[in-house]
Design an enzyme around this catalytic site. Structure first.
Site, PDB file in Angstrom:
ATOM      1  N   SER A 248       0.827  -1.302  -0.011  1.00  0.00           N
ATOM      2  CA  SER A 248       0.185  -0.045  -0.064  1.00  0.00           C
ATOM      3  C   SER A 248       1.025   1.251   0.223  1.00  0.00           C
ATOM      4  O   SER A 248       0.873   1.968   0.857  1.00  0.00           O
ATOM      5  CB  SER A 248      -0.963   0.030   1.415  1.00  0.00           C
TER       6      SER A 248
ATOM      7  N   HIS B 274      -3.061  -6.189   2.500  1.00  0.00           N
ATOM      8  CA  HIS B 274      -2.358  -7.128   2.839  1.00  0.00           C
ATOM      9  C   HIS B 274      -2.940  -8.514   3.201  1.00  0.00           C
ATOM     10  O   HIS B 274      -2.552  -9.523   3.500  1.00  0.00           O
ATOM     11  CB  HIS B 274      -1.712  -6.668   4.417  1.00  0.00           C
TER      12      HIS B 274
ATOM     13  N   GLN C 288      -6.731  -1.620   7.074  1.00  0.00           N
ATOM     14  CA  GLN C 288      -5.509  -2.585   6.764  1.00  0.00           C
ATOM     15  C   GLN C 288      -4.802  -3.065   8.159  1.00  0.00           C
ATOM     16  O   GLN C 288      -4.488  -4.314   8.051  1.00  0.00           O
ATOM     17  CB  GLN C 288      -4.138  -1.624   6.140  1.00  0.00           C
ATOM     18  N   GLU C 289      -4.688  -2.477   9.259  1.00  0.00           N
ATOM     19  CA  GLU C 289      -4.197  -3.256  10.399  1.00  0.00           C
ATOM     20  C   GLU C 289      -4.844  -2.805  11.732  1.00  0.00           C
ATOM     21  O   GLU C 289      -4.995  -1.762  11.997  1.00  0.00           O
ATOM     22  CB  GLU C 289      -2.494  -2.463  10.152  1.00  0.00           C
TER      23      GLU C 289
ATOM     24  N   GLU D 181       1.501  -9.355   7.035  1.00  0.00           N
ATOM     25  CA  GLU D 181       2.408  -9.028   8.134  1.00  0.00           C
ATOM     26  C   GLU D 181       2.244  -9.879   9.354  1.00  0.00           C
ATOM     27  O   GLU D 181       2.390  -9.653  10.353  1.00  0.00           O
ATOM     28  CB  GLU D 181       2.155  -7.699   8.678  1.00  0.00           C
TER      29      GLU D 181
ATOM     30  N   ASP E  76      -3.827   0.892  11.611  1.00  0.00           N
ATOM     31  CA  ASP E  76      -3.566   1.744  10.361  1.00  0.00           C
ATOM     32  C   ASP E  76      -4.847   1.580   9.438  1.00  0.00           C
ATOM     33  O   ASP E  76      -4.741   0.354   9.105  1.00  0.00           O
ATOM     34  CB  ASP E  76      -2.224   1.063   9.862  1.00  0.00           C
TER      35      ASP E  76
ATOM     36  N   GLU F 113      -3.457   5.745  12.203  1.00  0.00           N
ATOM     37  CA  GLU F 113      -2.524   5.766  11.075  1.00  0.00           C
ATOM     38  C   GLU F 113      -3.370   6.025   9.928  1.00  0.00           C
ATOM     39  O   GLU F 113      -4.236   5.180   9.712  1.00  0.00           O
ATOM     40  CB  GLU F 113      -1.367   4.838  11.188  1.00  0.00           C
TER      41      GLU F 113
ATOM     42  N   ASP G  83       1.377   8.210   7.279  1.00  0.00           N
ATOM     43  CA  ASP G  83       2.352   7.289   6.572  1.00  0.00           C
ATOM     44  C   ASP G  83       2.447   8.022   5.138  1.00  0.00           C
ATOM     45  O   ASP G  83       3.102   8.565   4.791  1.00  0.00           O
ATOM     46  CB  ASP G  83       2.006   5.871   6.674  1.00  0.00           C
TER      47      ASP G  83
ATOM     48  N   LYS H 102       9.703   5.140   7.452  1.00  0.00           N
ATOM     49  CA  LYS H 102      10.076   4.150   6.542  1.00  0.00           C
ATOM     50  C   LYS H 102      11.063   4.480   5.707  1.00  0.00           C
ATOM     51  O   LYS H 102      10.998   5.441   4.833  1.00  0.00           O
ATOM     52  CB  LYS H 102       8.686   3.580   5.614  1.00  0.00           C
TER      53      LYS H 102
ATOM     54  N   HIS I 268       8.365  -1.152   9.632  1.00  0.00           N
ATOM     55  CA  HIS I 268       8.753  -2.110   8.341  1.00  0.00           C
ATOM     56  C   HIS I 268       7.873  -1.740   7.202  1.00  0.00           C
ATOM     57  O   HIS I 268       7.261  -0.746   7.285  1.00  0.00           O
ATOM     58  CB  HIS I 268       8.567  -3.500   8.859  1.00  0.00           C
ATOM     59  N   ARG I 269       8.041  -2.580   6.190  1.00  0.00           N
ATOM     60  CA  ARG I 269       7.202  -2.616   5.223  1.00  0.00           C
ATOM     61  C   ARG I 269       6.306  -3.985   5.098  1.00  0.00           C
ATOM     62  O   ARG I 269       6.831  -5.182   5.706  1.00  0.00           O
ATOM     63  CB  ARG I 269       7.958  -2.394   3.812  1.00  0.00           C
ATOM     64  N   SER I 270       5.483  -4.019   4.300  1.00  0.00           N
ATOM     65  CA  SER I 270       4.663  -5.366   4.216  1.00  0.00           C
ATOM     66  C   SER I 270       5.495  -6.499   3.654  1.00  0.00           C
ATOM     67  O   SER I 270       5.511  -7.502   3.924  1.00  0.00           O
ATOM     68  CB  SER I 270       3.481  -5.313   3.551  1.00  0.00           C
TER      69      SER I 270
ATOM     70  N   LYS J 178       6.862  -0.381  14.461  1.00  0.00           N
ATOM     71  CA  LYS J 178       5.800  -1.327  13.921  1.00  0.00           C
ATOM     72  C   LYS J 178       6.599  -2.292  12.992  1.00  0.00           C
ATOM     73  O   LYS J 178       6.989  -2.046  12.320  1.00  0.00           O
ATOM     74  CB  LYS J 178       4.991  -0.337  12.968  1.00  0.00           C
TER      75      LYS J 178
HETATM   76  P1  PGA Z   1       3.092  -1.211   3.111  1.00  0.00           P
HETATM   77  O1  PGA Z   1       2.159  -1.319   4.416  1.00  0.00           O
HETATM   78  O2  PGA Z   1       4.308  -1.478   3.473  1.00  0.00           O
HETATM   79  O3  PGA Z   1       2.536  -2.146   2.298  1.00  0.00           O
HETATM   80  O4  PGA Z   1       3.155   0.053   2.691  1.00  0.00           O
HETATM   81  C1  PGA Z   1       2.678  -0.637   5.683  1.00  0.00           C
HETATM   82  C2  PGA Z   1       1.854   0.428   6.186  1.00  0.00           C
HETATM   83  O5  PGA Z   1       0.815   0.984   5.293  1.00  0.00           O
HETATM   84  O6  PGA Z   1       2.165   0.908   7.492  1.00  0.00           O
HETATM   85 ZN    ZN Z   2       0.377   2.806   6.935  1.00  0.00          ZN
END
Ligand code: PGA
Ligand code: ZN
Length: 425
Positions: A42, A152, A160-161, A202, A239, A282, A309, A334, A362-364, A385
């Protein structure tokens, strides 16, 4: 003083089975440093360019061009430089690239070398990376992503999270234990209800749920089932990754069959923050909705951490605008969104100087690289995270933090609830 003798990159695989770049830096004193670059799903529209080969190989996702850029163009340019002068190494690559967004060499090429140089410099100095990067003894409170949705996982939630944050503990190790116990409790609940315990990118479970709120309720239940008190021992963080379901006009929550305006979605969050122990949200709104973000911050900024983000993409220019316009009150950091360690550190310094929280992330798509664990301690960020306590590419970062905490001994401090000390709950 040690000098860079060579850097050498290769194509390896990330946790989704897609190619990514790794690099090794070789110093003339025999020290070496290794790093590998992560990759998002994302991704924000304003991120630095992740150079992919295109064509049919690996479905277009090969990184041989980025690898060749390291071996043929970056290597000659950084040879002879002092790896401890991170800024000098990074600037040499930025001068060589000379594009906006690092499309010339690829942010994946530049970041791999930037981090490999840092690891080599640490090794040469005989220091663990977090000490080489400035020391610090604050272990971050983890944001453990126990339930994965959005991009994800398929057929899970729109958001998403769904994360837990162990805030009521005296050490990182005890906090992580809580996170892992809650994760097991959640898997037990999901399985007992006949839902799938397959995991998302994740490592969190990704059951098919009718609403986003059902996911929040599951987490609260899991915290209780594991014997912890929601809000006191263990808080919640989201998130939303709202850019992913913004259709240009409205926020379309497909699972709930509704399409909301910014103001309506903010209303949703206000209700949730009252009802559940949510301390952090987030990407609650989409990445270019600066006005919406200002409204969100006005309405919720004193009661919740609001993390940008996709909004900021670790870019000092965008973070500067956010600070000036009071959009959000925290930044997700990131490394590969901006593409070098020096610029990432500038983004963190700017965030912290404004009195905002920086969350190292991190990243996904990840690898076994654990640089972000050291970075979180070195910058006293107070939050990291890095996914569920499952799947080795996630757990590697948590395990690295366990080792750093043990190495620091009585010097170590755990952030716990301190990132949220300013919030009115
Ligand atoms: P991404 O997801 O690494 O797929 O961008 C992580 C996030 O959105 O924080
Ligand atoms: Zn994010």
């Amino acid at each position: 003083m040690a000098r860079i003798k060579n850097v050498y990159a290769s194509e390896i695989l990330d946790s989704r089975g897609n190619p990514t770049v790794e690099a090794v830096a070789y110093l003339d004193d025999g020290a070496t440093g290794w790093a590998a670059v992560p990759s998002g799903a994302s991704t924000g529209a304003h991120e630095a360019v992740e150079l992919r080969d295109g064509g049919s190989r690996y479905g277009g996702k090969g990184v041989l061009t980025a690898v060749a850029n390291v071996n043929d163009r970056i290597a000659p340019c950084v040879r002879g430089l002092d790896p401890a002068d991170q800024q000098g190494v990074d600037q040499a690559m930025l001068d060589l690239d000379d594009t906006i967004g690092k499309s010339g060499l690829g942010a994946n090429a530049i970041l791999a070398v930037s981090l490999a140089a840092a690891h080599a410099a640490a090794r040469s100095a005989g220091l663990p990376l977090y000490r080489h990067l400035g020391g610090g003894a604050l272990l971050p409170t983890p944001m453990l992503n126990l339930l994965n949705g959005g991009r994800h996982a398929t057929d899970s939630t729109d958001f998403q999270e769904f994360m837990v944050m162990p805030i009521g503990f005296g050490s990182f190790a005890e906090g992580l234990r809580c996170g892992a116990e809650v994760y097991q409790a959640l898997r037990g609940i999901v399985s007992a209800r006949g839902m799938s315990t397959n995991v998302g990118d994740e490592g969190g479970v990704a059951p098919s749920l009718p609403t986003n709120e059902a996911a929040v309720e599951l987490l609260v239940e899991a915290i209780e089932k594991a014997g912890y008190r929601p809000g006191e021992d263990c808080a919640l963080a989201l998130d939303v990754a709202a850019s992913e379901f913004y259709d240009g006009e409205r926020y379309a929550l497909a699972r709930e069959g509704v399409a909301l305006t910014s103001a309506e979605l903010i209303g949703y969050y206000e209700e949730w923050v009252k009802k559940y122990p949510i301390v952090s949200i987030e990407d609650g709104l989409t990445e270019d909705d600066w006005e919406g973000w200002a409204l969100l911050t006005e309405r919720l900024g004193s009661r919740a951490q609001l993390v940008g983000d996709d909004l900021f993409t670790t870019n000092p220019e965008r973070i500067g605008r956010g600070i000036a316009e009071r959009t959000a009150n925290a930044v997700l950091v990131k490394l590969n969104q901006i593409g070098s360690l020096t610029e990432t550190r500038a983004a963190i310094r700017m965030t912290q100087a404004a009195g905002w929280n920086a969350v190292i992330s991190h990243r996904s798509g990840e690898t076994e690289d654990t640089t972000i664990a050291d970075l979180s301690v070195a910058t006293s960020a107070g939050q990291i995270k890095t996914g569920a306590p499952a799947r080795s590419e996630r757990v590697a970062k948590y395990n690295r933090l366990l080792r750093i905490e043990a190495e620091l001994g009585s010097e170590a401090e755990y952030a716990g609830a301190s990132p949220f000390a300013k919030l009115r709950r």
